[in-house]
Structure formats: structure tokens, C-alpha cells
Design a protein around this motif. Structure first.
Motif, PDB file in Angstrom:
ATOM      1  N   VAL A   1       0.825  -1.208   0.000  1.00 45.65           N
ATOM      2  CA  VAL A   1       0.000   0.000   0.000  1.00 45.65           C
ATOM      3  C   VAL A   1       0.860   1.259   0.000  1.00 45.65           C
ATOM      4  O   VAL A   1       0.652   2.175  -0.813  1.00 45.65           O
ATOM      5  CB  VAL A   1      -0.962   0.008   1.214  1.00 45.65           C
ATOM      6  CG1 VAL A   1      -1.705   1.345   1.307  1.00 45.65           C
ATOM      7  CG2 VAL A   1      -1.954  -1.137   1.108  1.00 45.65           C
ATOM      8  N   LEU A   2       1.837   1.316   0.896  1.00 43.76           N
ATOM      9  CA  LEU A   2       2.595   2.558   1.069  1.00 43.76           C
ATOM     10  C   LEU A   2       3.647   2.771  -0.023  1.00 43.76           C
ATOM     11  O   LEU A   2       3.733   3.857  -0.604  1.00 43.76           O
ATOM     12  CB  LEU A   2       3.252   2.570   2.444  1.00 43.76           C
ATOM     13  CG  LEU A   2       2.286   2.528   3.640  1.00 43.76           C
ATOM     14  CD1 LEU A   2       3.064   2.455   4.946  1.00 43.76           C
ATOM     15  CD2 LEU A   2       1.358   3.722   3.645  1.00 43.76           C
ATOM     16  N   VAL A   3       4.422   1.779  -0.300  1.00 40.40           N
ATOM     17  CA  VAL A   3       5.549   1.958  -1.226  1.00 40.40           C
ATOM     18  C   VAL A   3       5.149   1.619  -2.668  1.00 40.40           C
ATOM     19  O   VAL A   3       5.263   2.454  -3.571  1.00 40.40           O
ATOM     20  CB  VAL A   3       6.754   1.098  -0.794  1.00 40.40           C
ATOM     21  CG1 VAL A   3       7.972   1.414  -1.686  1.00 40.40           C
ATOM     22  CG2 VAL A   3       7.092   1.338   0.666  1.00 40.40           C
ATOM     23  N   LYS A   4       4.661   0.388  -2.851  1.00 43.12           N
ATOM     24  CA  LYS A   4       4.253   0.004  -4.204  1.00 43.12           C
ATOM     25  C   LYS A   4       3.097   0.873  -4.689  1.00 43.12           C
ATOM     26  O   LYS A   4       3.059   1.291  -5.858  1.00 43.12           O
ATOM     27  CB  LYS A   4       3.859  -1.467  -4.213  1.00 43.12           C
ATOM     28  CG  LYS A   4       3.511  -2.016  -5.585  1.00 43.12           C
ATOM     29  CD  LYS A   4       3.146  -3.497  -5.471  1.00 43.12           C
ATOM     30  CE  LYS A   4       2.717  -4.083  -6.800  1.00 43.12           C
ATOM     31  NZ  LYS A   4       2.327  -5.514  -6.663  1.00 43.12           N
ATOM     32  N   GLY A   5       2.150   1.164  -3.781  1.00 40.75           N
ATOM     33  CA  GLY A   5       1.020   2.015  -4.150  1.00 40.75           C
ATOM     34  C   GLY A   5       1.472   3.397  -4.590  1.00 40.75           C
ATOM     35  O   GLY A   5       1.006   3.926  -5.598  1.00 40.75           O
ATOM     36  N   GLN A   6       2.391   4.001  -3.824  1.00 43.69           N
ATOM     37  CA  GLN A   6       2.921   5.312  -4.211  1.00 43.69           C
ATOM     38  C   GLN A   6       3.604   5.239  -5.563  1.00 43.69           C
ATOM     39  O   GLN A   6       3.437   6.134  -6.411  1.00 43.69           O
ATOM     40  CB  GLN A   6       3.906   5.804  -3.146  1.00 43.69           C
ATOM     41  CG  GLN A   6       4.571   7.127  -3.493  1.00 43.69           C
ATOM     42  CD  GLN A   6       5.498   7.604  -2.394  1.00 43.69           C
ATOM     43  OE1 GLN A   6       5.113   7.712  -1.237  1.00 43.69           O
ATOM     44  NE2 GLN A   6       6.752   7.891  -2.748  1.00 43.69           N
ATOM     45  N   PHE A   7       4.371   4.169  -5.780  1.00 47.95           N
ATOM     46  CA  PHE A   7       5.074   3.997  -7.051  1.00 47.95           C
ATOM     47  C   PHE A   7       4.088   3.884  -8.213  1.00 47.95           C
ATOM     48  O   PHE A   7       4.218   4.573  -9.240  1.00 47.95           O
ATOM     49  CB  PHE A   7       5.957   2.739  -6.983  1.00 47.95           C
ATOM     50  CG  PHE A   7       6.496   2.318  -8.321  1.00 47.95           C
ATOM     51  CD1 PHE A   7       7.551   2.993  -8.922  1.00 47.95           C
ATOM     52  CD2 PHE A   7       5.940   1.234  -8.993  1.00 47.95           C
ATOM     53  CE1 PHE A   7       8.038   2.609 -10.166  1.00 47.95           C
ATOM     54  CE2 PHE A   7       6.416   0.839 -10.233  1.00 47.95           C
ATOM     55  CZ  PHE A   7       7.466   1.531 -10.817  1.00 47.95           C
TER      56      PHE A   7
ATOM     57  N   GLN B   1       3.484   6.590 -11.176  1.00 50.30           N
ATOM     58  CA  GLN B   1       3.783   6.160 -12.545  1.00 50.30           C
ATOM     59  C   GLN B   1       2.613   6.449 -13.479  1.00 50.30           C
ATOM     60  O   GLN B   1       2.786   7.010 -14.573  1.00 50.30           O
ATOM     61  CB  GLN B   1       4.094   4.657 -12.546  1.00 50.30           C
ATOM     62  CG  GLN B   1       4.523   4.104 -13.890  1.00 50.30           C
ATOM     63  CD  GLN B   1       4.745   2.599 -13.815  1.00 50.30           C
ATOM     64  OE1 GLN B   1       3.833   1.846 -13.451  1.00 50.30           O
ATOM     65  NE2 GLN B   1       5.956   2.154 -14.134  1.00 50.30           N
ATOM     66  N   ALA B   2       1.405   6.098 -13.048  1.00 48.65           N
ATOM     67  CA  ALA B   2       0.214   6.325 -13.876  1.00 48.65           C
ATOM     68  C   ALA B   2      -0.044   7.816 -14.068  1.00 48.65           C
ATOM     69  O   ALA B   2      -0.381   8.268 -15.169  1.00 48.65           O
ATOM     70  CB  ALA B   2      -0.996   5.649 -13.235  1.00 48.65           C
ATOM     71  N   GLY B   3       0.103   8.589 -12.996  1.00 45.93           N
ATOM     72  CA  GLY B   3      -0.120  10.027 -13.094  1.00 45.93           C
ATOM     73  C   GLY B   3       0.897  10.706 -13.993  1.00 45.93           C
ATOM     74  O   GLY B   3       0.547  11.594 -14.787  1.00 45.93           O
ATOM     75  N   VAL B   4       2.142  10.288 -13.908  1.00 43.64           N
ATOM     76  CA  VAL B   4       3.202  10.878 -14.728  1.00 43.64           C
ATOM     77  C   VAL B   4       2.967  10.571 -16.206  1.00 43.64           C
ATOM     78  O   VAL B   4       3.232  11.412 -17.080  1.00 43.64           O
ATOM     79  CB  VAL B   4       4.584  10.385 -14.260  1.00 43.64           C
ATOM     80  CG1 VAL B   4       5.664  10.695 -15.298  1.00 43.64           C
ATOM     81  CG2 VAL B   4       4.942  11.016 -12.919  1.00 43.64           C
ATOM     82  N   ASN B   5       2.450   9.393 -16.514  1.00 49.46           N
ATOM     83  CA  ASN B   5       2.142   9.066 -17.907  1.00 49.46           C
ATOM     84  C   ASN B   5       1.149  10.065 -18.491  1.00 49.46           C
ATOM     85  O   ASN B   5       1.273  10.494 -19.644  1.00 49.46           O
ATOM     86  CB  ASN B   5       1.571   7.646 -17.992  1.00 49.46           C
ATOM     87  CG  ASN B   5       2.632   6.579 -17.802  1.00 49.46           C
ATOM     88  OD1 ASN B   5       3.826   6.846 -17.947  1.00 49.46           O
ATOM     89  ND2 ASN B   5       2.205   5.372 -17.463  1.00 49.46           N
ATOM     90  N   VAL B   6       0.152  10.447 -17.703  1.00 47.18           N
ATOM     91  CA  VAL B   6      -0.839  11.426 -18.158  1.00 47.18           C
ATOM     92  C   VAL B   6      -0.196  12.804 -18.283  1.00 47.18           C
ATOM     93  O   VAL B   6      -0.404  13.531 -19.256  1.00 47.18           O
ATOM     94  CB  VAL B   6      -2.041  11.472 -17.195  1.00 47.18           C
ATOM     95  CG1 VAL B   6      -3.005  12.583 -17.589  1.00 47.18           C
ATOM     96  CG2 VAL B   6      -2.760  10.128 -17.177  1.00 47.18           C
ATOM     97  N   MET B   7       0.594  13.195 -17.271  1.00 47.40           N
ATOM     98  CA  MET B   7       1.245  14.509 -17.295  1.00 47.40           C
ATOM     99  C   MET B   7       2.164  14.669 -18.498  1.00 47.40           C
ATOM    100  O   MET B   7       2.241  15.737 -19.105  1.00 47.40           O
ATOM    101  CB  MET B   7       2.034  14.721 -16.004  1.00 47.40           C
ATOM    102  CG  MET B   7       1.178  14.855 -14.749  1.00 47.40           C
ATOM    103  SD  MET B   7       2.225  15.008 -13.271  1.00 47.40           S
ATOM    104  CE  MET B   7       1.009  14.803 -11.968  1.00 47.40           C
ATOM    105  N   ARG B   8       2.871  13.604 -18.843  1.00 50.03           N
ATOM    106  CA  ARG B   8       3.762  13.686 -20.006  1.00 50.03           C
ATOM    107  C   ARG B   8       2.980  13.857 -21.300  1.00 50.03           C
ATOM    108  O   ARG B   8       3.434  14.531 -22.226  1.00 50.03           O
ATOM    109  CB  ARG B   8       4.649  12.439 -20.052  1.00 50.03           C
ATOM    110  CG  ARG B   8       5.807  12.503 -19.060  1.00 50.03           C
ATOM    111  CD  ARG B   8       6.603  11.232 -19.033  1.00 50.03           C
ATOM    112  NE  ARG B   8       7.885  11.405 -18.329  1.00 50.03           N
ATOM    113  CZ  ARG B   8       8.595  10.417 -17.801  1.00 50.03           C
ATOM    114  NH1 ARG B   8       8.153   9.169 -17.890  1.00 50.03           N
ATOM    115  NH2 ARG B   8       9.733  10.667 -17.186  1.00 50.03           N
ATOM    116  N   LYS B   9       1.821  13.249 -21.389  1.00 47.39           N
ATOM    117  CA  LYS B   9       0.965  13.467 -22.565  1.00 47.39           C
ATOM    118  C   LYS B   9       0.586  14.936 -22.693  1.00 47.39           C
ATOM    119  O   LYS B   9       0.567  15.505 -23.777  1.00 47.39           O
ATOM    120  CB  LYS B   9      -0.313  12.624 -22.453  1.00 47.39           C
ATOM    121  CG  LYS B   9      -0.155  11.154 -22.762  1.00 47.39           C
ATOM    122  CD  LYS B   9      -1.534  10.499 -22.726  1.00 47.39           C
ATOM    123  CE  LYS B   9      -1.472   9.024 -23.043  1.00 47.39           C
ATOM    124  NZ  LYS B   9      -2.828   8.419 -23.030  1.00 47.39           N
TER     125      LYS B   9
END
Length: 714
Positions: A561-567, A571-579
């Protein structure tokens, strides 16, 4: 239907097919004698039916006697919808009240159509109620007509006829001369005089059609005006329905088929962030998507290439949708993988649109025209998929979509009975860059710090996450609220709807360890608002146990939850931001425990330390994309927190040798400031990072713990 039947028989909701009859006689009786109250009641009913008028469009009025505060004598006063506002939600405070005789006496100083804008300031000399709303440009259109109650609306069915090439003839024949006709003219003092002239030349008419614009109807009472309006619009709609597909297939018939609903929305959510990035080259925009059947019928048709470039006719439509839409030259099932390739494919279309807008501006501008505004499209059509709209906020983007759907209905009707005509480019420009419109824009409040931004906050149905989401919404952001607890999320959704309205947020069920739910959450953000700018990794849990009692399951859950979830969320949010190509922010809610060693805390504390360093690693990697990554380190935020509702609180109380109910005071007492930390304190820290003053800060951590010396960064 018989247009005069209201005078001979009681009407019911079943009397109309194309409009809604909503009049409640008992409600009306309770307002008997209150003409202004009846005006508001009638206005709200008309505004509740989008087939009669669109959001913010149209205006209504009534004339009644009132006591002059200076002379004590009865005088005629006109109450009319003031500048701005919406008749569907109109209240007394939204009305302008003017002396009728003073308003009409302005004809004595009117210098002609070249000078009619100067008349707007003179309306202020006619004000009866000094506390009322500022009069709108449509005030003289009501003032020069003698009727007690008047409706000026923009029904699609009427505008379809008004925008038809031979609309005047159709109006004459359809209503047997009982509806007058005034050719297109920009609203203002002179148009008011033209309406009165039309009435004088056609005594006994029940309304006037304004070419390419809308409809005026009236009555001696609020009810008569209401029914007159419904009957006229109903007849227009009946006429259109009788002719759909009669002359030729609607919009020339289909040119292509839509994708299946799920495929359409998947395609739209993939593309939306890219479109948002292009549309935000001037000002950061919020998006809206619809695949309404009316949109699909139009964008999939053979007539799309002919009609779309023509633009809209009604000024209300045009002001909110721009000169024309951008039509994407993409196949419905086009592969949308490869951000760089897609941007290269889309860029020429946007460059061409901006250049055409510049040519339109340069060709039509006047010596005193305001500077050219944002040249990007508001409406983007994707054949086979749907329509995107982009504007400064969600409501404006959504309303733009509603107005373009109105415009589609107008084109459909006009083409069914004749041939659609749009506003000439110069007339459109004169509306868009009208100095009075510019003055209205300049009077609008400055945007809030997070206007135009979209934030996804994990674990935001309560505690710290909800406080952050509310703070961001208060500051103008659109917020994706999320939680892994459906009941808690539903409760938060109800609270946000009541406090902020549906345009401010979108809910999504999200377990940050669930890849499918995470994908759906980004899908929600893209369809609801066009993308995402701020990711707040707040979801978490706590397990406090001595080393010998700590299980492998406990360890895996904490790290998932804490580490993998943050990762994964980052990752998903950055993919959108890069678009989007607009940069962005990632805020990670970590903990004082990432820095401070304490008893019974091996799993939680080490996972928090991993979150902290993962934040630094992401900051180092994402700087080139202008994506900032920063950390908030709270401590002991107990209010409204699921973490503190169970075993964690008991574990920490046991570790420190105090009772559970003594924890808040215990934590406060051990801080340098002797303060209890609240969710709102963490929300304020988050806003400090994204509110505009720290745009050049990344890789930083901000402690919000009341001052715990052992947690100082070093």
C-alpha cells in the motif's frame, strides 16, 4: 396543435410533446398579486427545460406598478433579468428594475446605431431599485414592447427556423402571420426599436422571430406568456419533426459508424490529455467529453465537412463555442500509442486552427478592438468517438458542450426544412470582440490559485485526504476523490456534491494496489476533466506491533500500500502529465516516522522511509518534465482517520504507556509547539507546494508535526 387552445381549455403536461409544461396552479395561486414573484416562477420553469433555452441564455421580464420612493405616486416599473445569470436559477437579486418611462425617454438622446453602446451607461439613469442587478444589453428589447410579461428565449427548434435561408417565409407560413420577423442584428438599443417597429407594422402578433438569433413571445399575465412561449416552440418543433428525413437523409446520412460505447470512452480517455496539452498553450484548460447520440449523429455524417466549418448562428452559442470547431482527422479506431508520434500527428491541425483564427481576427478587427484572445479551439470533434470541449473551468467546458449540441440541433432542423446559414464572420467577430463583452470579461473575478488544475488525491474520503481535496477545491481545482471503501466514498461524494457541486469533483473507487482500478481512475480523470496535474499519494494504513509479533502478511501489506502504491499511482499520473506536456506536481504524504526511530514500528517506519527516498528518486528523474515531487511529513493526525480507529491507536498507546484517549494530548505535549495536528494543517502544507509560490522547488520535505526535534531533516 391548436395554438389558441390555452384560452379555451386547461393545459396539462400531456398537452405538449416537445417541451415541458411545468406550471403548478397551486404554486401560482400562492404568488397571486406578486408580479415579480410570478416572473421568477415563470423564468425558473422556462430555464428548467433545455429545449426552451440554454444555461445563461435568454431573459424574461414583467412590467407592473410600484410606488415611486421620491414622489410616492404609482409608476410603471420593468423587472428584467440583469446582466449575467441564468433564468433557471433566477432570484430577485438577479433582476434589474427600471422606470419604464425613463427607459423609453432615452430615444430622445439616441444618436443612432453607430453610438448605441453608449446607451448602456444611460440605463443606470433609469434604475428604480438601486440594489438591483446591472441592466443587460437586452433591456431595451423588453422595454420598448408594451406587454406586461415577455420571454426572450433561444429554443433550438425556433433558432433552426430563424437560421434557415428562407426562415422568414417559413415563419410567415407556419404561423399564418401571427409571428413577426426581424432580420439579424446585434442586440442593443437599436434592436429594441426594431422590435417595436415590427409590432407597430404587425398589430396583433403574438411574438417575433429574430433572424439567426431567437424568439420573443409575450402575454398579459405570467401564465399567458408562459403558455404562449410553449405553444410557439411546440409548433416549431412539430414542423421540424415532420420534415426530418423528408427532403434527404438527416445530415446527408452516416459516413461512418461509431465505436462501441466502451471503446469510444477508452479512445477518448487516451486522447484527452494530449488534446488538453495543445489547448492549454495559452491558458491551462479543463476538459469535458461527451458521446451524446446527437453529437455522434452529426460527427459521423456526410454533412460534417460542410457544416462544421460554418460555425454557429445564435450569438449565445457562438460566444461559448468559438468561431468553429476543430475536426480531428483520426480514424475512430486509430492506434493512440506512442505519445511523441501522436503529438507530431496532431500538431499541424492545431497550428492550422490557430493560424486561421489569427487570420479571422486580423481580417475583422476594428481600430479599437481588444487584443486577440486565445486562438485555440473550444470544441474538438472526433468522428466515431465524440466531442471534447475545453475552457477555463469544468462548468464552462460542460456548458460549451451543451451549447454546441444546441447548435447541432439548429443545423439539423434548418437543413431539414431549408438550408442552414451561420453568422457572417464579421458579425461573429463583432459579437466576440464587442467592447461591452470585453468589459464584462474584465469585470470577472481573478482566477483562484488552482483554477485550471486537476488533482487526484488517494484515500480522500476522510481524514487528511478529504481535507486536502477540500482545500484544493476551495482554491479552484477540480478534484478526483478516491477511496478503497465504497461506503466511505459514497458518503464523501454526497458531501462534496452538496458543498461544491458536481463540476468540482469526480469520484473513483481506488485500491492503490489494484492495477485495474488505477487505470479506471486515470480514465475517470481524463474523461471528467481532460487529464491530471497534481497527484497526492495519501492512501495508507498503519500496523504497530513488536518485532516478534509482526507477520510477513503485515509486512507485505504495508509495503504494497505505502511503497508500491505510491510507485504505481505516481507512474500512472506521470504518464498522463507527459501526454499533456504541462509539467505537474506529485505530493507524497509520508510521515515523521520516515526519519524517527521508535518502538513497535519496524514495518510501518521502514515503509515510510522507503516512501521518502522514492520521492527523492522520482524528483531526480522527473525534473526534466517540469514535474515536481515533494513530501509532507505529518505526525499524529488523529481526527477523522481510519488509521486511528483501531489497532494502530491501541498499539501506539501501548508502546508509549498511555491510554488511547490520552494520545492526542500525549503527542501534542511532546512537540516543541505543544500543538495538536489536524488534517487541515496537512492540507495547507500541500497547498503551499502547489499554490504557485514554490514552483521551483522539488525533492523537498515539509514537516508538519508541531516540532519534533528528532524528525528534523539533516
Amino acid at each position: 396543435m391548436a395554438l389558441e387552445k390555452s384560452k379555451n381549455a386547461a393545459l396539462t403536461s400531456g398537452s405538449f410533446k416537445h417541451v415541458s409544461y411545468l406550471w403548478d396552479e397551486e404554486k401560482a395561486k400562492s404568488l397571486a398579486g406578486d408580479e415579480v414573484g410570478l416572473l421568477i416562477y415563470r423564468s425558473n420553469l422556462l430555464g428548467a427545460d433545455l429545449r426552451l433555452t440554454n444555461y445563461g441564455g435568454g431573459n424574461t421580464s414583467c412590467k407592473a406598478t410600484a410606488k415611486d420612493p421620491l414622489t410616492g405616486k404609482e409608476t410603471e416599473v420593468m423587472w428584467v433579468k440583469g446582466s449575467g445569470g441564468d433564468i433557471g436559477t433566477l432570484k430577485r437579486s438577479g433582476l434589474a428594475a427600471l422606470y419604464v418611462d425613463r427607459l423609453r425617454s432615452l430615444t430622445n438622446v439616441y444618436r443612432g446605431i453607430r453610438y448605441e453602446d453608449e446607451m448602456v451607461e444611460l440605463f443606470n439613469h433609469c434604475i428604480y431599485d438601486l440594489a438591483s442587478k446591472a441592466p443587460s444589453i437586452d433591456t431595451p428589447l423588453h422595454g420598448f414592447l408594451p406587454f406586461k410579461h415577455i420571454d426572450h428565449l433561444h429554443p433550438d427548434a425556433a433558432i433552426a427556423i430563424a437560421a434557415a435561408r428562407d426562415g422568414k417565409r417559413i415563419t410567415q407560413e407556419l404561423f399564418s402571420g401571427t409571428i413577426g420577423w426581424v432580420e439579424w442584428q446585434r442586440p442593443g438599443f437599436d434592436l429594441g426599436l426594431k422590435l417595436r417597429q415590427c409590432l407597430d407594422e404587425n398589430p396583433g402578433i403574438r411574438g417575433i422571430m429574430l433572424g439567426s438569433h431567437g424568439l420573443f413571445t409575450w402575454g398579459d399575465t405570467a401564465y399567458e406568456s408562459y403558455v404562449n412561449t410553449l405553444e410557439v416552440v411546440e409548433r416549431c418543433a412539430e414542423y421540424l419533426e415532420e420534415n426530418y428525413g423528408k427532403k434527404r437523409p438527416v445530415f446527408g446520412g452516416p459516413r461512418l459508424k461509431s465505436l462501441a460505447p466502451d471503446a469510444r470512452r477508452q479512445q477518448a480517455s487516451t486522447l484527452a490529455p494530449l488534446l488538453r496539452g495543445f489547448c492549454s498553450s495559452h491558458t491551462r484548460m479543463i476538459g469535458h467529453f461527451t458521446d451524446d447520440d446527437r453529437v455522434l449523429e452529426f460527427i459521423n455524417s456526410n454533412d460534417l465537412p460542410k457544416l462544421a466549418p460554418m460555425g454557429t448562428s445564435c450569438p449565445d452559442h457562438f460566444l461559448r463555442t468559438k468561431i468553429s470547431p476543430l475536426v480531428l482527422e483520426l480514424k475512430p479506431d486509430e492506434s493512440l500509442t506512442g505519445v511523441k508520434e501522436l503529438k507530431e500527428k496532431l500538431a499541424p491541425a492545431f497550428e492550422k486552427y490557430r493560424e486561421l483564427y489569427k487570420v479571422y481576427y486580423e481580417t475583422c478587427k476594428h481600430p479599437n478592438s481588444p487584443a486577440m484572445r486565445d486562438p485555440n479551439p473550444v470544441v474538438i470533434l472526433y468522428p466515431g468517438v465524440g466531442m471534447f470541449t475545453f475552457a477555463k473551468d469544468k462548468q464552462t467546458a460542460r456548458v460549451a458542450a451543451e451549447f454546441y449540441i444546441n447548435a447541432i440541433s439548429v443545423m439539423k432542423g434548418a437543413e431539414a426544412v431549408s438550408e442552414y446559414t451561420s453568422l457572417p464572420r464579421q458579425e461573429a467577430f463583432n459579437i466576440e470582440y464587442w467592447l461591452l463583452e470585453e468589459a464584462k470579461l474584465q469585470r470577472m473575478p481573478k482566477p483562484k490559485a488552482l483554477s485550471g488544475r486537476v488533482a487526484l488525491v488517494t484515500g480522500s474520503a476522510g481524514g487528511i485526504g478529504k481535507a486536502i481535496a477540500k482545500k484544493f477545491a476551495d482554491e479552484g481545482a477540480c478534484v478526483i476523490i478516491s477511496d478503497n471503501d465504497p461506503d466511505r466514498l459514497k458518503s464523501a461524494e454526497e458531501e462534496f456534491t452538496k458543498q461544491y457541486g458536481k463540476d468540482a469533483f469526480a469520484p473513483t473507487l481506488l485500491d492503490v494496489t489494484n492495477a485495474a482500478q488505477l487505470e479506471k481512475s486515470m480514465h475517470t480523470a481524463a474523461l471528467a476533466f481532460g487529464g491530471v496535474d497534481i497527484i497526492v499519494n495519501n492512501a495508507g494504513l498503519s500496523i504497530s506491533k513488536p518485532l516478534e509479533e509482526h507477520t510477513e502478511k503485515d509486512w507485505d501489506l504495508l509495503y504494497d500500500v505505502l511503497v508500491k502504491g505510491q510507485f504505481l499511482v505516481t507512474q500512472a499520473g506521470v504518464n498522463v502529465m507527459r501526454k499533456q506536456g504541462l509539467g505537474g506536481d506529485v505530493l507524497n504524504i509520508v510521515s515523521k516516522n520516515a526519519l524517527v526511530s521508535g518502538p513497535n514500528n519496524a514495518g510501518y517506519g521502514s515503509a515510510k522511509a522507503a516512501q521518502l527516498h522514492l520521492s527523492r528518486l522520482n524528483a531526480a528523474e522527473l525534473g526534466a518534465d517540469k514535474i515536481r515531487v515533494n513530501v509532507i511529513n505529518p505526525d499524529a493526525v488523529i481526527a477523522d482517520s481510519k488509521i486511528w480507529a483501531g489497532a494502530w491507536a491501541e498499539g501506539r498507546a501501548k508502546a508509549y504507556g498511555v491510554k488511547v484517549e490520552e494520545l492526542p494530548a500525549f503527542y501534542a505535549k511532546r512537540t516543541l509547539l505543544n500543538e495538536i495536528i489536524l488534517p487541515e494543517d496537512i492540507a495547507n502544507a500541500c497547498f503551499a507546494f502547489v499554490g504557485g509560490l514554490l514552483n521551483k522547488s522539488t525533492g523537498n520535505a515539509l514537516n508538519v508535526d508541531g516540532g519534533v526535534a528528532a524528525g528534523f531533516m539533516r
